[in-house]
Motif scaffolding. Structure first.
Motif, mmCIF file in Angstrom:
data_model
loop_
_atom_site.group_PDB
_atom_site.id
_atom_site.type_symbol
_atom_site.label_atom_id
_atom_site.label_comp_id
_atom_site.label_asym_id
_atom_site.label_seq_id
_atom_site.Cartn_x
_atom_site.Cartn_y
_atom_site.Cartn_z
ATOM 1 N N GLU A 198 -16.617 -48.568 56.060
ATOM 2 C CA GLU A 198 -18.120 -48.460 55.915
ATOM 3 C C GLU A 198 -18.666 -47.153 55.713
ATOM 4 O O GLU A 198 -19.416 -46.823 54.816
ATOM 5 N N GLU A 199 -18.436 -46.407 56.840
ATOM 6 C CA GLU A 199 -19.023 -44.985 56.953
ATOM 7 C C GLU A 199 -18.256 -43.949 56.034
ATOM 8 O O GLU A 199 -18.999 -43.246 55.311
ATOM 9 N N PHE A 200 -17.032 -44.248 55.823
ATOM 10 C CA PHE A 200 -16.348 -43.191 55.156
ATOM 11 C C PHE A 200 -16.733 -43.383 53.494
ATOM 12 O O PHE A 200 -16.693 -42.503 52.954
ATOM 13 N N ARG A 201 -17.054 -44.554 53.065
ATOM 14 C CA ARG A 201 -17.372 -44.729 51.568
ATOM 15 C C ARG A 201 -18.511 -43.866 51.517
ATOM 16 O O ARG A 201 -18.742 -43.506 50.370
ATOM 17 N N PRO B 161 -19.524 -37.354 43.693
ATOM 18 C CA PRO B 161 -20.100 -38.398 43.027
ATOM 19 C C PRO B 161 -19.744 -38.821 41.673
ATOM 20 O O PRO B 161 -20.341 -39.838 41.177
ATOM 21 N N LYS B 162 -18.830 -38.196 41.074
ATOM 22 C CA LYS B 162 -18.358 -38.625 39.700
ATOM 23 C C LYS B 162 -17.183 -39.523 40.060
ATOM 24 O O LYS B 162 -16.749 -40.233 39.094
ATOM 25 N N ASN B 163 -16.422 -39.670 41.106
ATOM 26 C CA ASN B 163 -15.463 -40.629 41.174
ATOM 27 C C ASN B 163 -15.793 -42.047 41.528
ATOM 28 O O ASN B 163 -16.553 -42.490 42.392
ATOM 29 N N LYS B 164 -15.693 -42.762 40.332
ATOM 30 C CA LYS B 164 -15.833 -44.368 40.434
ATOM 31 C C LYS B 164 -14.730 -45.011 40.991
ATOM 32 O O LYS B 164 -14.829 -46.270 40.983
ATOM 33 N N VAL C 100 -10.989 -44.039 46.455
ATOM 34 C CA VAL C 100 -11.711 -44.282 48.125
ATOM 35 C C VAL C 100 -10.809 -44.768 49.103
ATOM 36 O O VAL C 100 -10.747 -44.229 50.186
ATOM 37 N N GLY C 101 -10.135 -46.078 48.752
ATOM 38 C CA GLY C 101 -9.321 -46.603 49.395
ATOM 39 C C GLY C 101 -8.257 -45.748 50.087
ATOM 40 O O GLY C 101 -7.812 -45.748 51.392
ATOM 41 N N LYS C 102 -7.703 -45.339 49.376
ATOM 42 C CA LYS C 102 -6.331 -44.107 49.606
ATOM 43 C C LYS C 102 -6.707 -43.065 50.367
ATOM 44 O O LYS C 102 -6.128 -42.751 51.300
ATOM 45 N N ALA C 103 -7.874 -42.398 49.943
ATOM 46 C CA ALA C 103 -8.711 -41.199 50.858
ATOM 47 C C ALA C 103 -8.823 -41.817 52.202
ATOM 48 O O ALA C 103 -8.718 -40.930 53.141
#
Length: 149
Positions: free
Chosen positions: A51-54, A62-65, A70-73
Motif C-alpha cells: 500500500e505504501e510502496f505503490r 510517474p510515467k510507468n503505468k 510495480v508488483g515486481k519492484a
C-alpha cells in the motif's frame, strides 16, 4: 452407409452435449451467494507494505503505468528488507487481523441469532439501491442523447 452416422445418431449426440452444459449450469446455480455483510479478510504484512510502496513508486516513476512493474519492484524490495524493517508492517497486519477476528465473532453471533431478519432487511435495501442506480443511468442516457443533437 459405412462409417457414416444417421440423422438420429447426430441428434442424440447434440442432445447429450446440451444435457451436459445444463448440468454444469445447475451446479453453479446451486452455489450459495456470498454475504456482503461478511467482514473481509485482512491484508497480510506484504500487502500492507505494498500500500505504501505503490504511492512511493508512483511518485518516483510517474510515467510507468504497468501494474506488473510495480508488483515486481515491490516484491524485490520486500525480499531485500530485513526483519527489523518488516516489523512495522507485520505489526499493522496483526492489528488488522485482531480487528477482523473481533468482527467475525460479532458476524457469526448475528448469523446464529437470526440470519432471516438480516437477509430480509438487506434485500429490501438492495432493491432500492438497484432502482436508484437504474434511475441515474436513465438520466445520464437522456443527457447524452440531448448532447448528440
Amino acid at each position: 452407409m459405412k462409417g457414416g452416422k444417421s440423422k438420429s445418431d447426430a441428434k442424440s449426440g447434440r442432445l447429450a452435449v446440451n444435457k451436459k452444459s445444463t448440468a454444469k449450469a445447475g451446479k453453479k446455480a446451486g452455489k450459495a451467494a456470498k454475504d456482503p455483510n461478511k467482514p473481509k479478510r485482512p491484508a497480510s504484512a506484504f500487502f500492507v507494505f505494498m500500500e505504501e510502496f505503490r504511492e512511493q513508486y508512483k511518485k518516483e516513476h510517474p510515467k510507468n503505468k504497468s501494474v506488473a512493474a510495480v508488483g515486481k519492484a515491490g516484491g524485490d524490495k520486500w525480499k531485500s528488507l530485513s526483519d527489523a524493517e518488516k516489523a512495522p508492517y507485520i505489526a499493522k497486519a496483526e492489528k488488522r487481523k485482531a480487528e477482523y477476528e473481533k468482527n467475525m465473532k460479532a458476524y457469526n453471533k448475528r448469523q446464529a441469532e437470526g440470519p432471516q431478519e438480516e437477509e430480509d432487511a438487506e434485500s429490501e435495501k438492495s432493491v432500492s439501491e438497484v432502482n436508484d442506480e437504474e434511475d441515474e443511468d436513465d438520466e445520464e442516457g437522456s443527457e447524452e442523447e440531448e448532447d448528440d443533437d
